[in-house]
Design a protein around this motif. Structure first.
Motif, PDB file in Angstrom:
ATOM      1  N   TYR A 237      14.788 -43.360  -9.693  1.00  0.00           N
ATOM      2  CA  TYR A 237      14.082 -44.396  -8.948  1.00  0.00           C
ATOM      3  C   TYR A 237      14.953 -45.626  -8.716  1.00  0.00           C
ATOM      4  CZ  TYR A 237       9.963 -41.595 -10.042  1.00  0.00           C
ATOM      5  OH  TYR A 237       9.064 -40.567 -10.155  1.00  0.00           O
ATOM      6  N   GLY A 238      15.827 -45.920  -9.677  1.00  0.00           N
ATOM      7  CA  GLY A 238      16.727 -47.052  -9.504  1.00  0.00           C
ATOM      8  C   GLY A 238      17.981 -46.666  -8.761  1.00  0.00           C
ATOM      9  N   GLY A 239      18.728 -45.702  -9.327  1.00  0.00           N
ATOM     10  CA  GLY A 239      20.012 -45.349  -8.735  1.00  0.00           C
ATOM     11  C   GLY A 239      19.904 -44.650  -7.396  1.00  0.00           C
ATOM     12  N   LEU A 240      19.038 -43.651  -7.286  1.00  0.00           N
ATOM     13  CA  LEU A 240      18.932 -42.874  -6.049  1.00  0.00           C
ATOM     14  C   LEU A 240      18.111 -43.593  -4.988  1.00  0.00           C
ATOM     15  CD1 LEU A 240      19.353 -40.245  -4.427  1.00  0.00           C
ATOM     16  CD2 LEU A 240      17.331 -39.316  -5.594  1.00  0.00           C
ATOM     17  N   LEU A 241      16.935 -44.099  -5.364  1.00  0.00           N
ATOM     18  CA  LEU A 241      16.029 -44.708  -4.389  1.00  0.00           C
ATOM     19  C   LEU A 241      16.201 -46.212  -4.237  1.00  0.00           C
ATOM     20  CD1 LEU A 241      12.705 -42.734  -5.026  1.00  0.00           C
ATOM     21  CD2 LEU A 241      14.626 -42.186  -3.512  1.00  0.00           C
ATOM     22  N   GLY A 242      16.928 -46.843  -5.169  1.00  0.00           N
ATOM     23  CA  GLY A 242      17.268 -48.252  -5.008  1.00  0.00           C
ATOM     24  C   GLY A 242      16.217 -49.243  -5.438  1.00  0.00           C
ATOM     25  N   HIS A 243      15.237 -48.845  -6.233  1.00  0.00           N
ATOM     26  CA  HIS A 243      14.238 -49.786  -6.711  1.00  0.00           C
ATOM     27  C   HIS A 243      14.824 -50.642  -7.833  1.00  0.00           C
ATOM     28  CE1 HIS A 243      10.774 -48.390  -4.388  1.00  0.00           C
ATOM     29  NE2 HIS A 243      11.246 -47.160  -4.554  1.00  0.00           N
ATOM     30  N   THR A 244      14.401 -51.875  -7.865  1.00  0.00           N
ATOM     31  CA  THR A 244      14.931 -52.806  -8.852  1.00  0.00           C
ATOM     32  C   THR A 244      14.276 -52.596 -10.213  1.00  0.00           C
ATOM     33  OG1 THR A 244      13.261 -54.499  -8.414  1.00  0.00           O
ATOM     34  CG2 THR A 244      15.237 -54.513  -7.021  1.00  0.00           C
TER      35      THR A 244
ATOM     36  N   LEU B  82      10.471 -51.204 -11.100  1.00  0.00           N
ATOM     37  CA  LEU B  82      10.223 -50.098 -12.031  1.00  0.00           C
ATOM     38  C   LEU B  82       9.275 -50.538 -13.146  1.00  0.00           C
ATOM     39  CD1 LEU B  82      13.700 -48.344 -12.344  1.00  0.00           C
ATOM     40  CD2 LEU B  82      11.818 -47.846 -10.798  1.00  0.00           C
ATOM     41  N   ALA B  83       9.464 -51.761 -13.624  1.00  0.00           N
ATOM     42  CA  ALA B  83       8.567 -52.271 -14.664  1.00  0.00           C
ATOM     43  C   ALA B  83       7.139 -52.390 -14.144  1.00  0.00           C
ATOM     44  CB  ALA B  83       9.078 -53.628 -15.154  1.00  0.00           C
TER      45      ALA B  83
END
Length: 408
Positions: free
Chosen positions: A388-395, A399-400
């Motif tokens: 979710y962070g690395g592939l999709l770019g969410h901060t 995520l929290a």
């Protein structure tokens, strides 16, 4: 213990999103992952896939099945029942080559993740859909596990002893047949995509997967009026091909040896080894059809001979004579067998809680681009940050928030 870094595999660069649970869909994902595909397993937050706690034996509370069925996979958590979870799923699937799912037909459509929606979003997406009865037909909405597929597809009717209730094979074979055909269909669809540029739906029904392996069952009834029945450890008309008694290392009965000598030339070799060469020319046993008609008498003659010999000696002698034969293996024999060792049939990886973890290796073998077991089944949500962070770019903040809202 495997220490060398495995080759990436022929499917390296292929991204598979696995939304299935339990066995049929995840087994297809396992096969694709074994050959290098990046398999991202989507699990509900909290408990995850029920396979994490399935299995008869769970030392220290750890499943011995999940590390195998989820090997070579990443795990993310996602609540597909929430709109936010469905949006995250669409983001993830827009990056994918393959979706594997084994929900009841209509479930994905209810979440806004049906083929029409996803193929607009990602025209090259291949969707493997495994269900009890398939995506069409009057039974499509019925629930179906592998055991039901085995019953409807004909396997249960043939499994067991004559005159006794049907029994099941000792593994969940219906699910795994469906998973195997699902992986095969997925590769066919991906190959088609190389020329068309478009993905498609691969529809696998559990009962159809079983039916595929039912040999000549249908025309035997339709054209010859015969319904194949349970026949124990034999196949009707195929003889000799059975399980025969033998002695153990202590000279006592209790061992079993399988012998397959139903070809004419092989049967002649068996008769010679038994010291009964005349049997191969006896009218009751000369030729395939005659042996099938006199199967019971022939099996009694063979069993009277095998029961006098230790199983290991029997297998050795028959092997030297060119007659297929083997003891009936359990896991004990597999772990001790030099042929298993020479071909690397059992691989071992390190499990953080259980130490050296043995399991079956990768099949089939490819000479130039072999598959490999690179990792055991992951912890639940272990790759949320990576995906979710690395592939999709969410901060990290997003995520929290997703986690607080129960989305992941």
């Amino acid at each position: 213990m495997n220490t060398a870094t495995p080759a990436p595999g022929p499917l390296a660069g292929l991204r598979v999103i696995e939304m299935g649970s339990l066995l049929a869909g995840p087994f297809a994902g396992q096969l694709l992952g074994d050959f290098g595909a990046e398999v991202i397993k989507v699990e509900p937050p909290g408990q995850g896939d029920p396979m994490r706690v399935w299995g008869q034996h769970r030392p220290q509370g750890h499943s011995l099945w999940f590390p195998i069925i989820a090997r070579n996979k990443k795990s993310v958590t996602l609540n597909l029942r929430l709109p936010e979870g469905q949006q995250l799923a669409r983001e993830l699937l827009s990056t994918a080559d393959v979706l594997v799912e084994n929900f009841r037909p209509g479930t994905l459509e209810g979440w806004g993740l049906g083929p029409d929606t996803l193929q607009q979003l990602n025209p090259g997406l291949v969707m493997l859909r495994v269900s009890g009865y398939g995506q069409t037909g009057p039974y499509r909405d019925r629930a179906g596990f592998g055991s039901i597929g085995e019953a409807v597809g004909g396997l249960r009717a043939l499994t067991g002893e004559p005159g006794r209730p049907p029994v099941r094979v000792g593994v969940t074979i219906g699910d795994m047949l469906a998973g195997t055909l699902g992986a095969l269909g997925t590769m066919m669809a991906l190959y088609s995509r190389t020329t068309s540029g478009r993905g498609q739906v691969v529809d696998v029904a559990l009962y159809e997967a079983v039916l595929t392996y039912m040999e000549s069952l249908i025309p035997e009834f339709a054209l010859a009026g015969q319904i194949r029945e349970r026949s124990g450890s034999t196949l009707p008309g195929i003889a000799p091909s059975n399980i025969y008694p033998a002695l153990g290392p202590d000279g006592q009965p209790g061992e079993w040896v399988v012998i397959g000598a139903n070809a004419d030339t092989v049967f002649r070799r068996l008769c010679a080894e038994m010291g009964r060469p005349e049997l191969s020319d006896h009218p009751d046993y000369r030729g395939h059809e005659a042996r099938g008609l006199h199967m019971n008498e022939l099996d009694e003659l063979i069993a009277a001979w095998t029961a006098t010999l230790p199983a290991d000696e029997l297998v050795t002698r028959l092997g030297q004579a060119g007659v297929p034969a083997s003891r009936v293996y359990s896991a004990r024999e597999m772990l001790q067998d030099p042929h298993f060792a020479a071909r690397g049939n059992i691989v071992r990886l390190h499990h953080e809680q259980l130490g050296s973890f043995p399991m079956q290796g990768v099949v089939p073998r490819l000479s130039e681009t072999p598959g490999a077991v690179r990792s055991l089944g992951p912890q639940l949500g272990q790759h949320n940050q990576d995906v979710y962070g690395g592939l999709l770019g969410h901060t990290a903040g997003q995520l929290a928030a997703f986690q607080e809202q129960g989305v992941i």
